[in-house]
Design a protein around this motif. Structure first.
Motif, PDB file in Angstrom:
ATOM      1  N   LEU A 125       0.790  -1.222   0.000  1.00  0.00           N
ATOM      2  CA  LEU A 125       0.000   0.000   0.000  1.00  0.00           C
ATOM      3  C   LEU A 125       0.834   1.290   0.000  1.00  0.00           C
ATOM      4  O   LEU A 125       0.567   2.188  -0.814  1.00  0.00           O
ATOM      5  N   PRO A 126       1.827   1.451   0.872  1.00  0.00           N
ATOM      6  CA  PRO A 126       2.538   2.735   0.905  1.00  0.00           C
ATOM      7  C   PRO A 126       3.152   3.123  -0.438  1.00  0.00           C
ATOM      8  O   PRO A 126       2.990   4.254  -0.905  1.00  0.00           O
ATOM      9  N   GLU A 127       3.831   2.183  -1.081  1.00  0.00           N
ATOM     10  CA  GLU A 127       4.464   2.492  -2.369  1.00  0.00           C
ATOM     11  C   GLU A 127       3.415   2.788  -3.435  1.00  0.00           C
ATOM     12  O   GLU A 127       3.572   3.693  -4.258  1.00  0.00           O
ATOM     13  N   SER A 128       2.321   2.044  -3.417  1.00  0.00           N
ATOM     14  CA  SER A 128       1.263   2.253  -4.396  1.00  0.00           C
ATOM     15  C   SER A 128       0.651   3.639  -4.254  1.00  0.00           C
ATOM     16  O   SER A 128       0.434   4.350  -5.247  1.00  0.00           O
ATOM     17  N   VAL A 129       0.367   4.023  -3.018  1.00  0.00           N
ATOM     18  CA  VAL A 129      -0.227   5.339  -2.780  1.00  0.00           C
ATOM     19  C   VAL A 129       0.743   6.444  -3.197  1.00  0.00           C
ATOM     20  O   VAL A 129       0.346   7.452  -3.797  1.00  0.00           O
ATOM     21  N   MET A 136       6.601  17.669  -5.870  1.00  0.00           N
ATOM     22  CA  MET A 136       5.532  17.443  -4.910  1.00  0.00           C
ATOM     23  C   MET A 136       6.047  17.705  -3.500  1.00  0.00           C
ATOM     24  O   MET A 136       7.190  17.356  -3.184  1.00  0.00           O
ATOM     25  N   PRO A 137       5.254  18.346  -2.644  1.00  0.00           N
ATOM     26  CA  PRO A 137       5.715  18.576  -1.277  1.00  0.00           C
ATOM     27  C   PRO A 137       6.022  17.262  -0.571  1.00  0.00           C
ATOM     28  O   PRO A 137       5.445  16.225  -0.885  1.00  0.00           O
ATOM     29  N   SER A 138       6.933  17.301   0.371  1.00  0.00           N
ATOM     30  CA  SER A 138       7.308  16.094   1.109  1.00  0.00           C
ATOM     31  C   SER A 138       6.127  15.615   1.940  1.00  0.00           C
ATOM     32  O   SER A 138       5.592  16.333   2.773  1.00  0.00           O
ATOM     33  N   LEU A 139       5.710  14.368   1.681  1.00  0.00           N
ATOM     34  CA  LEU A 139       4.518  13.834   2.338  1.00  0.00           C
ATOM     35  C   LEU A 139       4.851  12.550   3.081  1.00  0.00           C
ATOM     36  O   LEU A 139       5.663  11.746   2.630  1.00  0.00           O
ATOM     37  N   THR A 140       4.205  12.338   4.223  1.00  0.00           N
ATOM     38  CA  THR A 140       4.372  11.107   4.976  1.00  0.00           C
ATOM     39  C   THR A 140       3.656   9.972   4.270  1.00  0.00           C
ATOM     40  O   THR A 140       2.501  10.102   3.884  1.00  0.00           O
ATOM     41  N   GLN A 141       4.327   8.849   4.079  1.00  0.00           N
ATOM     42  CA  GLN A 141       3.683   7.728   3.410  1.00  0.00           C
ATOM     43  C   GLN A 141       2.623   7.106   4.316  1.00  0.00           C
ATOM     44  O   GLN A 141       2.642   7.245   5.535  1.00  0.00           O
ATOM     45  N   VAL A 142       1.698   6.406   3.669  1.00  0.00           N
ATOM     46  CA  VAL A 142       0.603   5.779   4.409  1.00  0.00           C
ATOM     47  C   VAL A 142       1.149   4.695   5.327  1.00  0.00           C
ATOM     48  O   VAL A 142       1.903   3.832   4.905  1.00  0.00           O
ATOM     49  N   GLN A 143       0.787   4.763   6.592  1.00  0.00           N
ATOM     50  CA  GLN A 143       1.190   3.749   7.560  1.00  0.00           C
ATOM     51  C   GLN A 143      -0.039   3.366   8.380  1.00  0.00           C
ATOM     52  O   GLN A 143      -0.627   4.197   9.049  1.00  0.00           O
ATOM     53  N   VAL A 144      -0.446   2.095   8.292  1.00  0.00           N
ATOM     54  CA  VAL A 144      -1.632   1.623   9.018  1.00  0.00           C
ATOM     55  C   VAL A 144      -1.240   0.447   9.888  1.00  0.00           C
ATOM     56  O   VAL A 144      -0.736  -0.556   9.393  1.00  0.00           O
ATOM     57  N   LYS A 145      -1.446   0.565  11.176  1.00  0.00           N
ATOM     58  CA  LYS A 145      -1.161  -0.549  12.076  1.00  0.00           C
ATOM     59  C   LYS A 145      -2.348  -1.503  12.125  1.00  0.00           C
ATOM     60  O   LYS A 145      -3.494  -1.077  12.064  1.00  0.00           O
ATOM     61  N   GLY A 146      -2.060  -2.782  12.247  1.00  0.00           N
ATOM     62  CA  GLY A 146      -3.134  -3.772  12.325  1.00  0.00           C
ATOM     63  C   GLY A 146      -3.941  -3.642  13.599  1.00  0.00           C
ATOM     64  O   GLY A 146      -3.534  -2.998  14.554  1.00  0.00           O
ATOM     65  N   ASP A 147      -5.111  -4.306  13.628  1.00  0.00           N
ATOM     66  CA  ASP A 147      -5.986  -4.296  14.803  1.00  0.00           C
ATOM     67  C   ASP A 147      -5.458  -5.323  15.796  1.00  0.00           C
ATOM     68  O   ASP A 147      -5.806  -6.493  15.752  1.00  0.00           O
ATOM     69  N   LEU A 148      -4.517  -4.872  16.660  1.00  0.00           N
ATOM     70  CA  LEU A 148      -3.853  -5.802  17.575  1.00  0.00           C
ATOM     71  C   LEU A 148      -4.838  -6.474  18.521  1.00  0.00           C
ATOM     72  O   LEU A 148      -4.651  -7.618  18.934  1.00  0.00           O
ATOM     73  N   ALA A 149      -5.905  -5.794  18.904  1.00  0.00           N
ATOM     74  CA  ALA A 149      -6.880  -6.376  19.836  1.00  0.00           C
ATOM     75  C   ALA A 149      -7.505  -7.620  19.261  1.00  0.00           C
ATOM     76  O   ALA A 149      -7.854  -8.548  19.983  1.00  0.00           O
ATOM     77  N   ALA A 150      -7.603  -7.662  17.935  1.00  0.00           N
ATOM     78  CA  ALA A 150      -8.219  -8.831  17.315  1.00  0.00           C
ATOM     79  C   ALA A 150      -7.362 -10.067  17.454  1.00  0.00           C
ATOM     80  O   ALA A 150      -7.848 -11.183  17.394  1.00  0.00           O
ATOM     81  N   ASP A 151      -6.049  -9.866  17.656  1.00  0.00           N
ATOM     82  CA  ASP A 151      -5.148 -11.013  17.787  1.00  0.00           C
ATOM     83  C   ASP A 151      -4.880 -11.392  19.245  1.00  0.00           C
ATOM     84  O   ASP A 151      -4.199 -12.361  19.518  1.00  0.00           O
ATOM     85  N   ASP A 152      -5.390 -10.636  20.174  1.00  0.00           N
ATOM     86  CA  ASP A 152      -5.116 -10.873  21.587  1.00  0.00           C
ATOM     87  C   ASP A 152      -6.027 -11.979  22.112  1.00  0.00           C
ATOM     88  O   ASP A 152      -7.242 -11.798  22.182  1.00  0.00           O
ATOM     89  N   PRO A 153      -5.464 -13.172  22.522  1.00  0.00           N
ATOM     90  CA  PRO A 153      -6.306 -14.280  22.991  1.00  0.00           C
ATOM     91  C   PRO A 153      -7.110 -13.915  24.222  1.00  0.00           C
ATOM     92  O   PRO A 153      -8.193 -14.442  24.457  1.00  0.00           O
ATOM     93  N   GLY A 154      -6.601 -13.015  25.009  1.00  0.00           N
ATOM     94  CA  GLY A 154      -7.318 -12.669  26.233  1.00  0.00           C
ATOM     95  C   GLY A 154      -8.408 -11.653  26.026  1.00  0.00           C
ATOM     96  O   GLY A 154      -9.170 -11.362  26.934  1.00  0.00           O
ATOM     97  N   HIS A 155      -8.455 -11.122  24.835  1.00  0.00           N
ATOM     98  CA  HIS A 155      -9.450 -10.083  24.573  1.00  0.00           C
ATOM     99  C   HIS A 155     -10.673 -10.734  23.940  1.00  0.00           C
ATOM    100  O   HIS A 155     -10.808 -10.827  22.732  1.00  0.00           O
ATOM    101  N   VAL A 156     -11.580 -11.231  24.761  1.00  0.00           N
ATOM    102  CA  VAL A 156     -12.773 -11.936  24.288  1.00  0.00           C
ATOM    103  C   VAL A 156     -13.999 -11.303  24.923  1.00  0.00           C
ATOM    104  O   VAL A 156     -14.058 -11.127  26.143  1.00  0.00           O
TER     105      VAL A 156
END
Length: 641
Positions: free
Chosen positions: A408-412, A456-476
């Motif tokens: 995604l970052p390179e594509s955007v 083009m002005p210097s822009l921050t590339q897209v960075q999206v963190k995953g939904d860590l709560a979804a992977d937490d076994p204790g988070h039910v």
């Protein structure tokens, strides 16, 4: 430089320029005298300056490379950068020096020849191009003996800033090579308008038709170009007969078809020892004919340079006429003459006041350009965001999401870079249209704008963190996750018990419940990840739009201020001149009769002198035109003549 024939056109030109200079001094117009002195000041320069101009992709840079015998010297696939020109002159070694104009003064920096494109072409590094005025290249080639070739930015209508730099370069030009391509469209309107401006400053003009090697109909294209030029000149002279003296010589300018490709092939055959084949290709390339013209310009630089001095002198004479006519009116025995003259001046001042009012109103309207810029950016950014939104909805597994996130970052970034060029193009056209209308309303020339391949002005590339709560076994979530899965497991377990008995219930119910639980968790994880990516993209594109808008608003504001300052300077200069004339006319009534007679006689004498000098100037221009036309002409019987 050889001493000119005292009875020849060059010697008479120098005497003529001195007379016009002296007349401007006697009239108290030192400002005009300085203009003429600066123009004539180049007379002792023994290097002939030849400007090479044309639209982009017309074969200009490759032509220069071929002429100096270095095929890779200047960048061929990218135009010369705005505010920059390339100078090629003779020197003992192949060198390159960058000239910059900085706040602390001019700076010169030696560079490698290989890095010339970084500093002087539109494909180069924007940081390195900043403040670059010129790149001076020296090389040891006989063609450049007494010659300096100046490669200029393209004169395309969409890069009008380029055109401004090239027109400015004509102030120091002794001759102009104007390139057109046999593999491109015929000469366009904006190119013809540039030529009309050039003809006001330069008399030695040669048309060079490039890339004839692969064109089966270059002769017909050349004839079409000539026909378009003839139509343009005819219409321009019909609208303003005074332009005939400068525009009609364009119809007599030579056309030289050339092929850099054939010239390079000839050099390759020569290195292979195939001399006869090399000579044949060289003759077909047309380069010998072009070089003969260049040498002719070098040897006859006085004639070529003289046209520039005559043009400046005629301009000075035109400016002196109004003052002389005022003095005649002021010294008239008929008070009505002064009154009529004053009325003309007052009418012009009233017109200036109205223009000033329109200037203020136009400036207010120009401030809304920023809002329109924001609208352009928002619309374009939304266009490229939508396909990403659509693609995210098609991702059904975490593996697909992970792969998508990695790319995604390179594509955007690629999408943003692509849309940036379109945004700049849209904004430049918007600003050009608005500011041109503003300038036209004030009677000014069209504005000169260019985004200069704006980075083009210097822009921050897209960075999206995953939904860590979804992977937490204790988070039910007991209510959301466990109870629905257990209930469905019991239902399926009851069905299994009916079919398999109690053992079936014990084995199947927990397994089904676990499968349902895990499947539900996986599906919701994907959905939450999709939502997270979409949200991050929206946030990122919002930041991008803000950064782009700010950068372009600054660019447009700079253009707007520049155009408005030019308008202010023009109005102020004209007002000052008119107020001076009004003051002189008003004091006429307080003068004695003798003083008024002297003023009238002085004005009449100046008008007579101006008329005589103007006639002589046009005659000299014709003589110099004939001398220039002979430069580079082959002697009778010479091949290619």
């Amino acid at each position: 430089m050889t001493t000119p024939d005292p009875n020849g056109p060059v010697a008479r030109l120098l005497r003529y320029a001195n007379e016009v200079h002296a007349l401007a001094g006697r009239c108290g117009r030192e400002d005009l005298a300085k203009v003429l002195a600066a123009c004539a000041g180049r007379w002792k320069d023994e290097c002939t300056d030849i400007v090479v101009a044309g639209a982009q992709k017309r074969g200009k840079s490759r032509l220069l490379n071929t002429l100096v015998g270095h095929p890779d010297l200047l960048p061929v696939d990218a135009d010369v950068a705005t505010n920059c020109f390339l100078s090629l002159r003779r020197g003992p070694a192949l060198t390159a020096v960058v000239h910059r104009s900085t706040d602390s003064g001019p700076v010169q920096t030696p560079i490698t020849v290989e890095s010339i494109p970084d500093y002087a072409s539109m494909r180069g590094d924007a940081g390195k191009r900043r403040d670059v005025v010129s790149v001076d290249v020296t090389l040891d080639t006989p063609l450049l003996d007494g010659l300096r070739l100046l490669d200029t930015p393209g004169v395309d209508s969409l890069t009008v800033g380029h055109r401004q730099v090239t027109v400015a370069m004509l102030q120091r030009a002794d001759a102009l090579l104007f390139t057109l391509s046999a593999q491109d469209q015929p000469v366009l309107r904006h190119e013809l308008e540039f030529l009309a401006e050039a003809a006001e400053r330069v008399q030695a003009i040669v048309f060079v038709l490039t890339k004839v090697e692969d064109s089966a109909n270059w002769q017909s294209l050349q004839e079409e170009n000539k026909a378009r030029l003839r139509t343009f000149v005819t219409q321009a002279v019909a609208e303003n007969p005074a332009r005939a003296a400068t525009l009609c010589p364009l119809l007599e300018a030579p056309w030289i078809p050339v092929s850099s490709k054939l010239a390079e092939a000839a050099e390759a055959r020569r290195r292979e020892g195939r001399q006869e084949r090399a000579d044949t290709l060289r003759a077909r390339s047309g380069m010998d004919v072009l070089e003969r013209h260049l040498r002719g310009f070098a040897e006859g630089r006085d004639s070529a340079r003289g046209a520039t001095v005559v043009a400046a002198a005629l301009s000075v004479l035109g400016a002196l006429t109004a003052g002389a006519e005022d003095d005649v009116a002021a010294g008239s025995d008929d008070e009505g003459d002064v009154t009529a003259r004053l009325a003309e001046v007052e009418a012009e001042l009233t017109g200036l006041a109205e223009l000033a009012g329109r200037r203020r109103a136009g400036a207010v309207a120009n401030t809304f350009l920023g809002r329109e810029v924001a609208g352009i950016v928002a619309a374009r950014v939304a266009e490229i965001r939508q396909p990403y939104e659509n693609a995210i909805a098609t991702l059904k597994t975490q593996a697909q999401l992970d792969k998508y996130m990695a790319e995604l970052p390179e594509s955007v970034q690629r999408s943003l870079e692509a849309v940036w060029s379109q945004i700049v193009y849209d904004v430049e056209n918007l600003a050009k249209g608005t500011l041109n209308a503003f300038a036209r309303d004030l009677g000014l020339d069209p504005v000169e704008l260019a985004a200069d391949g704006r980075a083009m002005p210097s822009l921050t590339q897209v960075q999206v963190k995953g939904d860590l709560a979804a992977d937490d076994p204790g988070h039910v979530d007991l209510v959301r996750d466990v109870l629905p899965a257990s209930s469905m497991g019991l239902s399926f377990g009851g069905l299994a018990a009916a079919l398999l008995g109690p053992v079936g219930f014990i084995l199947v119910a927990p397994a089904i419940g676990a499968a349902i639980f895990l499947g539900r968790r996986s599906l919701e994880k994907v959905q939450r990840s999709q939502a997270a990516i979409r949200g991050a993209l929206r946030d990122q594109f919002a930041v991008v739009a803000r950064e782009m808008t700010l950068d372009l608003e600054r660019m447009v504001a700079t253009w707007r201020v520049g155009v408005e300052q030019t308008a202010d300077e023009s109005l102020m200069r004209r007002r000052k001149e008119l107020e001076g004339r009004r003051a002189e006319l008003k004091t006429a009534s307080t003068r004695s009769a003798a003083d008024r007679r002297r003023a009238r006689q002085s004005g009449e004498d100046r008008i007579t002198a101006i008329a005589s000098l103007t006639t002589r100037g046009h005659e000299l221009r014709k003589e110099l035109a004939a001398a220039v036309a002979a430069l580079g002409a082959a002697p009778a019987g010479t091949p290619g003549s």
